[in-house]
Design an enzyme around this catalytic site. Structure first.
Site, PDB file in Angstrom:
ATOM      1  N   TYR A   1       0.902  -1.301  -0.099  1.00  0.00           N
ATOM      2  CA  TYR A   1      -0.030   0.040   0.126  1.00  0.00           C
ATOM      3  C   TYR A   1       0.808   1.217   0.139  1.00  0.00           C
ATOM      4  CZ  TYR A   1      -4.222  -2.607   0.878  1.00  0.00           C
ATOM      5  OH  TYR A   1      -5.449  -3.515   0.602  1.00  0.00           O
TER       6      TYR A   1
ATOM      7  N   TYR B   1      -4.553  -9.839  -8.524  1.00  0.00           N
ATOM      8  CA  TYR B   1      -4.458  -9.988  -6.882  1.00  0.00           C
ATOM      9  C   TYR B   1      -3.441 -11.013  -6.815  1.00  0.00           C
ATOM     10  CZ  TYR B   1      -7.976  -7.675  -4.266  1.00  0.00           C
ATOM     11  OH  TYR B   1      -8.677  -6.771  -3.539  1.00  0.00           O
TER      12      TYR B   1
ATOM     13  N   SER C   1     -19.628   3.421  -6.289  1.00  0.00           N
ATOM     14  CA  SER C   1     -19.453   3.081  -4.721  1.00  0.00           C
ATOM     15  C   SER C   1     -19.760   1.748  -4.476  1.00  0.00           C
ATOM     16  CB  SER C   1     -19.933   4.252  -3.869  1.00  0.00           C
ATOM     17  OG  SER C   1     -19.781   3.822  -2.431  1.00  0.00           O
TER      18      SER C   1
ATOM     19  N   THR D   1      -9.043  -2.100  -2.628  1.00  0.00           N
ATOM     20  CA  THR D   1      -8.157  -1.671  -1.520  1.00  0.00           C
ATOM     21  C   THR D   1      -8.161  -0.052  -1.837  1.00  0.00           C
ATOM     22  OG1 THR D   1      -6.447  -1.400  -3.161  1.00  0.00           O
ATOM     23  CG2 THR D   1      -6.757  -3.566  -2.094  1.00  0.00           C
TER      24      THR D   1
END
Length: 563
Positions: free
Chosen positions: A79, A203, A303, A518
């Site tokens: 991240y 992923y 969203s 994420t």
């Protein structure tokens, strides 16, 4: 003339864009305006009473307790944008620290080590050393071949995965879906068999470092409190102090575009809005905001918590059938310009994306202690899945307290079902039709079945139910929509070709290599958009790790495949 930025949606992506404009673009906060339908966004978490406006037409029972629709598992190694940017935001709990310091220091003091990751009625915890011990991935050679082929596929070959589901990719080896690996993978990341094989490939590459420790989730980085209080509020408060304007309860309904004959230029000249908190007799609840040519517009084009609906302790969910508000605006833009993707791919098939969660608030720790005893782990150690539950039920018991305002005697945890249309094992109705009380009863039935020798739960149901303050069920039709089957081109670029002032920042944009679902993806999109418009070279984007190219990590992953 002073440039301005207009942010549609006040979630983590646009908050990050505001921070990048101020930190790296040296903007003044007063140049930035953020429009939000509500203040929580997908990274939510608050007292039930704080949701009264958002769910004014839904029951909230006794209006007590807390609600968290879900949670996000962060990762220290991958991240990169998130840690870099949050290092610029002051902690609200520790003077002199940043939000990055807050989270990483907490995580290092409370490292995750999941013991009860998989549980079933036959074996209890799958840690007995037998063939189903979840340390074993349980792949056969066909599984390994197909998974390796998928991982090794270069991104340039992704069109070969257009509209291909994970189930289709493994159609010659359905054994894959009976493995410990799959049970852990689908419930850790909220993938389904119907989900996109393209996203699974991304992923597996981006998170290859975590593959060898997926059974313990040691790579999971937890926030000190819920993510709204640990991340969103510090970002929002910092931006407010910088002079950023937040306009809540305001829905942007339409883009007004510059009229160009060939439609090869995308320029927003206006934003039509509607105040969603209007009262009878109110005037000027609709209008249009003029956008100058040098202004920027950042849109959250989708969203995962849109169109959510809730119940309460004794009232089931009434499904909200509205098309996602954020995707509706995206759809309006896509109807004007062909290069803006296909919103319906993500928001028109709820079966691929829906799940239900429930948040439990208790006034003592009796149930918490029973969960800890049966799962053999303390609160804060990630995720427990009942692999043979009909609705595929999992729970997440956070380190307590999970909210700043939580009382010493209170317990708060949440759980979720990936298949809410399935009938429960202990409550004879589809999970989505259960009240909060019934969802809790279904969970307790699953928990008691893991430890049949103990009567602590079965003989003390009255004691447990008397301890419950509230159970709030939430149905989210688009919770996993970002994993829906898709083709190259179904997601727009962060800054679409021909755009002069419109960027998209969400989980539904297209960027190379990185993975959706994420916060990192939203932060990365924000940086990409801001740097493009400010003319900052792409070479200055935050550097990302490529563990999929590290021979040591690949060797470890290969060993895990045969474990």
């Amino acid at each position: 003339m002073t440039r301005k930025a207009y942010m549609i949606g006040a979630g983590v992506g646009n908050l990050a864009a505001g921070l990048y404009l101020i930190r790296d673009g040296h903007w003044q906060g007063k140049q930035i305006t953020m429009f939000g339908l509500e203040t929580h966004g997908a990274n939510d978490g608050a007292a039930v009473s704080d949701y009264e406006h958002e769910y004014s037409n839904s029951p909230l029972g006794n209006n007590k307790g807390y609600l968290a629709k879900g949670g996000r598992m962060l990762n220290e190694e991958t991240y990169e944008n998130l840690w870099d940017l949050l290092a610029s935001v002051p902690s609200e709990d520790h003077p002199g620290w940043s939000v990055t310091d807050d989270i990483l220091n907490f995580d290092h003091d409370h490292p995750t080590h999941d013991v009860g990751r998989l549980m079933d009625k036959t074996e209890g915890l799958r840690i007995n050393g037998g063939k189903n011990d979840y340390r074993h991935m349980q792949f056969n050679n066909r599984d390994r071949k197909l998974l390796t082929k998928l991982m090794m596929m270069p991104e340039s070959k992704e069109p070969e995965l257009n509209n291909i589901s994970i189930e289709e990719w493994f159609q010659s080896s359905p054994h894959m879906f009976t493995t410990n690996f799959w049970y852990m993978w689908e419930t850790t990341f909220a993938f389904k068999r119907q989900s996109s094989a393209m996203e699974l490939r991304r992923y597996m590459n981006r998170m290859i470092l975590e593959f060898s420790r997926i059974n313990t989730l040691e790579g999971v980085t937890r926030t000190p409190y819920n993510q709204y209080e640990s991340m969103i509020l510090p970002m929002r408060h910092f931006l407010e102090k910088q002079g950023v304007t937040f306009v809540d309860n305001c829905k942007i309904t339409d883009f007004v575009f510059k009229d160009t004959p060939l439609r090869d230029e995308i320029t927003v000249t206006g934003l039509k809005y509607e105040r969603v908190d209007k009262k009878p007799g109110d005037k000027d609840h609709t209008g249009e905001i003029k956008i100058d040519p040098d202004d920027f517009v950042f849109d959250t084009n989708g969203s995962i918590t849109d169109s959510s609906s809730i119940g309460d302790m004794d009232t089931p969910i009434k499904e909200n059938m509205e098309y996602a508000a954020s995707a509706q605006l995206w759809k309006q833009a896509a109807n004007h310009f062909f290069q803006l993707g296909q919103p319906d791919k993500f928001f028109n098939d709820r079966e691929q994306s829906e799940w239900c969660s429930f948040t439990v608030t208790a006034k003592n720790h009796y149930l918490l202690n029973e969960i800890a005893r049966i799962t053999e782990q303390q609160p804060g150690n990630a995720l427990n899945t009942f692999v043979d539950s009909n609705e595929l039920l999992s729970i997440v018991v956070h380190h307590q307290p999970h909210f700043h305002a939580q009382k010493e005697n209170e317990t708060i945890f949440w759980g979720y079902s990936l298949y809410p249309r399935q009938v429960g094992d202990y409550v004879d109705k589809p999970f989505i039709e259960m009240t909060g009380r019934e969802m809790l009863e279904e969970f307790i039935g699953q928990l008691a079945a893991i430890d049949p020798s103990s009567d602590n739960i079965r003989n003390h149901m009255d004691k447990i139910m008397d301890s419950i303050v509230n159970v709030i069920p939430v149905y989210m039709p688009y919770a996993s929509a970002l994993f829906n089957q898709r083709a190259v081109g179904d997601r727009p670029a962060v800054v679409p070709k021909g755009s002069t002032n419109l960027a998209f920042i969400s989980q539904f944009v297209e960027m190379p290599f990185d993975m959706v679902f994420t916060e990192q993806y939203s932060f990365r999109a924000a940086q990409t958009a801001v740097y493009h418009f400010l003319g900052i070279p792409e070479s200055r984007l935050t550097k990302m790790h490529h563990y999929e190219k590290d021979p040591r990590i690949l060797a470890r992953a290969t060993k895990t495949m045969f474990r």
